[in-house]
Enzyme design. Sequence first.
Site: not given
Ligand code: NOJ
Length: 549
Positions: A196, A323-324
């Site tokens: 991440d 998912h983002d």
């Molecule tokens: C990227 C992750 O994909 C996201 O969902 C998360 O909020 C941020 N990193 C912080 O960990």
Amino acid sequence: MKLSQQVIYQIYPKSFYDSDGDGIGDLRGIIEKIPYLQKLNVDMIWFNPFFVSPQNDNGYDIADYYRIDPTFGTMSDFEELVAKLKAIGIGVMLDMVFNHTSTEHVWFQKALAGDRKYQKFYYLRHAKPDGSLPTNWESKFGGPAWSPFGESDLYYLHLYDPTQADLDWHNPAVRAACAEVVNYWRQKGVKGFRFDVINVTGKAAQLVDAPKGVASKTLYTDTPIVQDYLKELNAASFGQDPDSVTVGEMSSTTIKNSIGYTNPDNHELSMVFNFHHLKTDYVDGRKWSRMSFDFPRLKHLLDGWATGMNAGNGWQALFWNNHDQPRALNRFGDPGRYRVKSAEMLATVIHLMRGTPFIYMGEEIGMTDPDYDSMADYVDIEALNAYRALVRSGYSHADAFTIVKTKARDNSRTPMQWDASPKAGFTTGRPWLRPTNQAKINVVQELAHGEIFKYYQQLIKLRKTLPIVADGDYRTWRLDDDQVFGYWRQLGSQQLLVLNNFYATTTTVDLPAEMVTAKVLLSNYDAVKVQPKMVLQPYQSVALLVNKN
Ligand code: NOJ
Ligand code: MG
């Protein structure tokens, strides 16, 4: 199987399948759906975090890297999942969140209690002499990146939510602790790791203000030391498994650095995600804005990255969704009139490229953004903060809502739509996020009458069986076409031309002379005629293969 032949599927565990009726997806639910995953024939599954967490950022705020959050199941559920997937040749990729821990993590709690060793795990700083925060940095979720450290006169750094405290990677004990986590999961049979936001770990030792007009992220993102950290982590953990598969999530990275991270000679990562192509519908780079995508820009980015990574022997993770991100179908396709054809066209673009394709759950049945009509349905902390900030900066509630609706991360986090019933066959309880269009878009319907799933199966099969798809070089096709993004792949005497019409109108392409005798490898329309002036239907993709000898 070679890395270049693999396809990875992403599961957001909270939303895949709920086995116990609490409205939240879980590991036993995933176990039940293994036959579905097998049908698609993917090689590895990336699971978003299911470790112990207060869930302020849906599991990206980890309180214990070694335990499964009871909401998702137990360690024995996990072991069963790994074993059952392994038995059918599917590997597991876990999400390693090492830039920060939850403030509920024992390291942070010990630091708060005064333990010096653990205080050195985090960025603790004094206010400036004038009493203002240690630096002017902003959190990526809005607001300042510093919060008071307990009752002390110190502040701790958090690039994300205040409950996600940044780890200080200058400290060798932090890096060793992260390697230990990876090794723990390796010993459970895990071969895949997604790191991440790993390229924001390279902060300077002295944290300073961003000059006026400069975004604070430029001070700490993608700095050279990240490569040293990755080499060290590789040697201390996953690099000891010859068949490990790793992907780094790289925020605002460059082609040059991404070659550095992934060129096999460097022993860092197998591949990286970059996000430039997913900002082509941002006004001036601002996420919380609205416009339709800039096609020339999208094309130049996809082509530039593919060309550059090919030249430097780097390797890309290829993706439209995660998912983002809101669903790519809503952003780059036509979720209404051409949902099926545009879903297939987008899939073709990445699956026949050079790199490793990722499929985000639901993409293979053409899932779209939910149709919510008020803020009451949104739960993501980022969306809620953004809505408030937009209203504060003068947007009407209606305009702020429209922006959030197109950009919220909740868009892709809605439950997997298994059937047409009111809860989409996802749960018997109350789904944590509401599905809206399952009556039309669902697995039962798709497997019985649809063509998207079958098309994905074909794409996956091509990568496994046709060396040019897995290992061919990438070459630029004309970049000046108004509505087609095309590219070449090349291996030995074989040439593959992939043409993708990004619009709902037909268009004509002048085929290069050598392709007029090509055979149609794949198309999302039937009865394709190869001719000097090729007509492409709305959202049509065609892949043409020719042998020069
Ligand atoms: C990227 C992750 O994909 C996201 O969902 C998360 O909020 C941020 N990193 C912080 O960990
Ligand atoms: Mg459950």
